[in-house]
Design a protein around this motif. Structure first.
Motif, PDB file in Angstrom:
ATOM      1  N   GLY A  13       0.828  -1.208   0.000  1.00  0.00           N
ATOM      2  CA  GLY A  13       0.000   0.000   0.000  1.00  0.00           C
ATOM      3  C   GLY A  13       0.859   1.254   0.000  1.00  0.00           C
ATOM      4  O   GLY A  13       0.572   2.226  -0.711  1.00  0.00           O
ATOM      5  N   ALA A  14       1.931   1.231   0.789  1.00  0.00           N
ATOM      6  CA  ALA A  14       2.820   2.395   0.866  1.00  0.00           C
ATOM      7  C   ALA A  14       3.526   2.625  -0.464  1.00  0.00           C
ATOM      8  O   ALA A  14       3.665   3.772  -0.917  1.00  0.00           O
ATOM      9  N   VAL A  15       3.976   1.546  -1.104  1.00  0.00           N
ATOM     10  CA  VAL A  15       4.659   1.695  -2.400  1.00  0.00           C
ATOM     11  C   VAL A  15       3.677   2.215  -3.448  1.00  0.00           C
ATOM     12  O   VAL A  15       3.999   3.115  -4.225  1.00  0.00           O
ATOM     13  N   ARG A  16       2.471   1.685  -3.441  1.00  0.00           N
ATOM     14  CA  ARG A  16       1.462   2.158  -4.404  1.00  0.00           C
ATOM     15  C   ARG A  16       1.207   3.651  -4.240  1.00  0.00           C
ATOM     16  O   ARG A  16       1.075   4.381  -5.230  1.00  0.00           O
ATOM     17  N   ALA A  17       1.148   4.092  -2.993  1.00  0.00           N
ATOM     18  CA  ALA A  17       0.898   5.518  -2.742  1.00  0.00           C
ATOM     19  C   ALA A  17       2.059   6.360  -3.271  1.00  0.00           C
ATOM     20  O   ALA A  17       1.861   7.426  -3.859  1.00  0.00           O
ATOM     21  N   LYS A  18       3.281   5.857  -3.064  1.00  0.00           N
ATOM     22  CA  LYS A  18       4.457   6.601  -3.549  1.00  0.00           C
ATOM     23  C   LYS A  18       4.524   6.628  -5.071  1.00  0.00           C
ATOM     24  O   LYS A  18       4.940   7.629  -5.672  1.00  0.00           O
ATOM     25  N   VAL A  19       4.119   5.529  -5.687  1.00  0.00           N
ATOM     26  CA  VAL A  19       4.068   5.477  -7.163  1.00  0.00           C
ATOM     27  C   VAL A  19       3.082   6.535  -7.658  1.00  0.00           C
ATOM     28  O   VAL A  19       3.384   7.313  -8.574  1.00  0.00           O
ATOM     29  N   ALA A  20       1.906   6.575  -7.036  1.00  0.00           N
ATOM     30  CA  ALA A  20       0.875   7.527  -7.472  1.00  0.00           C
ATOM     31  C   ALA A  20       1.340   8.968  -7.261  1.00  0.00           C
ATOM     32  O   ALA A  20       1.151   9.825  -8.131  1.00  0.00           O
ATOM     33  N   ASP A  21       1.979   9.232  -6.129  1.00  0.00           N
ATOM     34  CA  ASP A  21       2.493  10.583  -5.847  1.00  0.00           C
ATOM     35  C   ASP A  21       3.532  11.004  -6.881  1.00  0.00           C
ATOM     36  O   ASP A  21       3.500  12.123  -7.390  1.00  0.00           O
ATOM     37  N   ALA A  22       4.462  10.096  -7.161  1.00  0.00           N
ATOM     38  CA  ALA A  22       5.534  10.431  -8.109  1.00  0.00           C
ATOM     39  C   ALA A  22       4.953  10.668  -9.502  1.00  0.00           C
ATOM     40  O   ALA A  22       5.397  11.566 -10.225  1.00  0.00           O
ATOM     41  N   ALA A  23       3.958   9.866  -9.876  1.00  0.00           N
ATOM     42  CA  ALA A  23       3.337  10.040 -11.193  1.00  0.00           C
ATOM     43  C   ALA A  23       2.655  11.407 -11.261  1.00  0.00           C
ATOM     44  O   ALA A  23       2.870  12.173 -12.206  1.00  0.00           O
ATOM     45  N   ARG A  24       1.858  11.712 -10.246  1.00  0.00           N
ATOM     46  CA  ARG A  24       1.160  13.009 -10.240  1.00  0.00           C
ATOM     47  C   ARG A  24       2.136  14.167 -10.254  1.00  0.00           C
ATOM     48  O   ARG A  24       1.945  15.146 -10.975  1.00  0.00           O
ATOM     49  N   ALA A  25       3.218  14.050  -9.464  1.00  0.00           N
ATOM     50  CA  ALA A  25       4.216  15.128  -9.411  1.00  0.00           C
ATOM     51  C   ALA A  25       4.847  15.352 -10.780  1.00  0.00           C
ATOM     52  O   ALA A  25       5.313  16.448 -11.090  1.00  0.00           O
ATOM     53  N   ALA A  26       4.872  14.300 -11.596  1.00  0.00           N
ATOM     54  CA  ALA A  26       5.459  14.416 -12.938  1.00  0.00           C
ATOM     55  C   ALA A  26       4.397  14.765 -13.978  1.00  0.00           C
ATOM     56  O   ALA A  26       4.668  14.731 -15.177  1.00  0.00           O
ATOM     57  N   GLY A  27       3.179  15.061 -13.495  1.00  0.00           N
ATOM     58  CA  GLY A  27       2.104  15.404 -14.419  1.00  0.00           C
ATOM     59  C   GLY A  27       1.594  14.211 -15.203  1.00  0.00           C
ATOM     60  O   GLY A  27       1.040  14.337 -16.296  1.00  0.00           O
ATOM     61  N   ARG A  28       1.780  13.018 -14.628  1.00  0.00           N
ATOM     62  CA  ARG A  28       1.305  11.806 -15.300  1.00  0.00           C
ATOM     63  C   ARG A  28       0.222  11.179 -14.445  1.00  0.00           C
ATOM     64  O   ARG A  28       0.158  11.411 -13.240  1.00  0.00           O
ATOM     65  N   ALA A 219      11.229  -3.168  -1.048  1.00  0.00           N
ATOM     66  CA  ALA A 219      10.271  -2.251  -0.405  1.00  0.00           C
ATOM     67  C   ALA A 219       8.900  -2.903  -0.204  1.00  0.00           C
ATOM     68  O   ALA A 219       8.102  -2.442   0.611  1.00  0.00           O
ATOM     69  N   ILE A 220       8.635  -3.994  -0.923  1.00  0.00           N
ATOM     70  CA  ILE A 220       7.356  -4.705  -0.758  1.00  0.00           C
ATOM     71  C   ILE A 220       7.519  -5.933   0.125  1.00  0.00           C
ATOM     72  O   ILE A 220       6.757  -6.167   1.059  1.00  0.00           O
TER      73      ILE A 220
END
Ligand code: PLP
Length: 224
Positions: A13-28, A219-220
Motif C-alpha cells: 500500500g505504501a509503495v502504491r501511494a508513492k508510485v501515485a504521488d511520483a506520477a502526479r508530481a510528474a504530471g502523469r 520495499a514490498i
C-alpha cells in the motif's frame, strides 16, 4: 482499514501511494505506471499475501525459480502477469518462452534468435523488452546503447518478435538519473512506449524520468 505497516499488504500500500504521488508530481496519471512486484527468493506463501492485496504483476530473475513457484500460483489465481527481469541464457529460452508473459531482458542477437525460434516452435509469443546496458558495464548483460536500434530491427524485421520497449539496470555506484534519461530518450527516438526502470531505492526518480514499469522487491517483500 489500512493494512498493518509491517506486512506485505501494508508495504504494498505504501509503495502504491508513492508510485501515485511520483506520477502526479510528474504530471502523469497514476495508472500510467505499472508496479512490478519482484518476488525473487520469496516463497509462494509470501507471494500469496501480495496477491491477496490485489497485486497481479510479478517479476522474477531466474527461470528455474519462477518455474518452481508460478504454475501453482497461476492455477489458483487468474490474471497473473509474470515478467522475466534477470539474465536469460539462450539454452533456457524454451522454458522462458513457455513460462513468462513478458521477457524484459533481450540483450543480444544470439538470445533474440533463440527466443524467436522457441516462439515459433511453441506458438507462444511473450512480449519482449530490450535490455540496455546504459552504463556499458562489462559484467552486465544488455545491449550497448549504440546497438539498440540494430537489435530492435533484427527482432522486428527478421525474427518477428514484438518489442514493446526498453529496460535498464543502472550501475549501483552511480546516480541513476542520467541512465533513466538516456533510456527514455532512446525509447522516444525509436517510438517505443514501455520503459522498465527503477527499483526500491529509486523508483520515484524513475517515474519522474518516464518509467512505465517500476520493478520493486525489497520495499514490498522486505530484505532478501
Ligand atoms: C532484484 C531486482 C529488482 C528489485 O530490486 P529491489 O532493490 O529489491 O527493489 C529490480 N530489477 C531487477 C532486474 C532485479 O534483479
Amino acid at each position: 482499514m489500512a493494512a498493518a505497516p509491517d506486512t506485505v499488504a501494508g508495504r504494498l500500500g505504501a509503495v502504491r501511494a508513492k508510485v501515485a504521488d511520483a506520477a502526479r508530481a510528474a504530471g502523469r496519471s497514476a495508472d500510467a505506471v505499472t508496479l512490478v512486484a519482484v518476488s525473487k527468493t520469496h516463497p509462494a506463501e509470501t507471494i500469496e499475501q501480495a496477491i491477496a492485496a490485489g497485486q497481479l504483476v510479478f517479476g522474477e530473475n531466474r527461470v528455474q525459480e519462477a518455474a518452481g513457484k508460478f504454475p501453482a500460483l497461476r492455477a489458483r489465481h487468474a490474471g497473473i502477469e509474470l515478467r522475466l527481469i534477470g539474465h536469460l541464457q539462450s539454452n533456457k529460452a524454451a522454458e522462458a518462452v513457455a513460462l513468462f508473459d513478458v521477457i524484459e531482458t533481450i540483450g543480444s542477437a544470439k538470445l533474440a534468435r533463440a527466443v524467436a525460434r522457441e516462439m515459433q516452435r511453441q506458438g507462444r509469443h511473450p512480449r519482449c523488452l530490450i535490455q540496455v546496458n546504459t552504463g556499458s558495464e562489462p559484467q552486465k548483460s544488455g545491449v550497448a546503447p549504440a546497438e539498440v536500434e540494430a537489435l530492435l530491427r533484427l527482432c522486428r524485421d527478421e525474427l518477428g518478435i514484438a518489442v514493446d520497449g526498453l529496460m535498464c539496470i543502472p550501475p549501483v555506484e552511480e546516480e541513476p538519473d542520467a541512465h533513466f534519461r538516456m533510456l527514455a530518450l532512446s525509447a522516444a527516438r525509436l517510438g517505443l512506449g514501455v520503459l522498465s526502470m527503477g527499483m526500491s531505492a529509486d523508483y520515484p526518480q524513475a517515474i519522474r524520468a518516464g518509467a512505465t514499469h517500476v520493478r520493486v522487491g525489497t520495499a514490498i517483500f522486505g530484505t532478501r
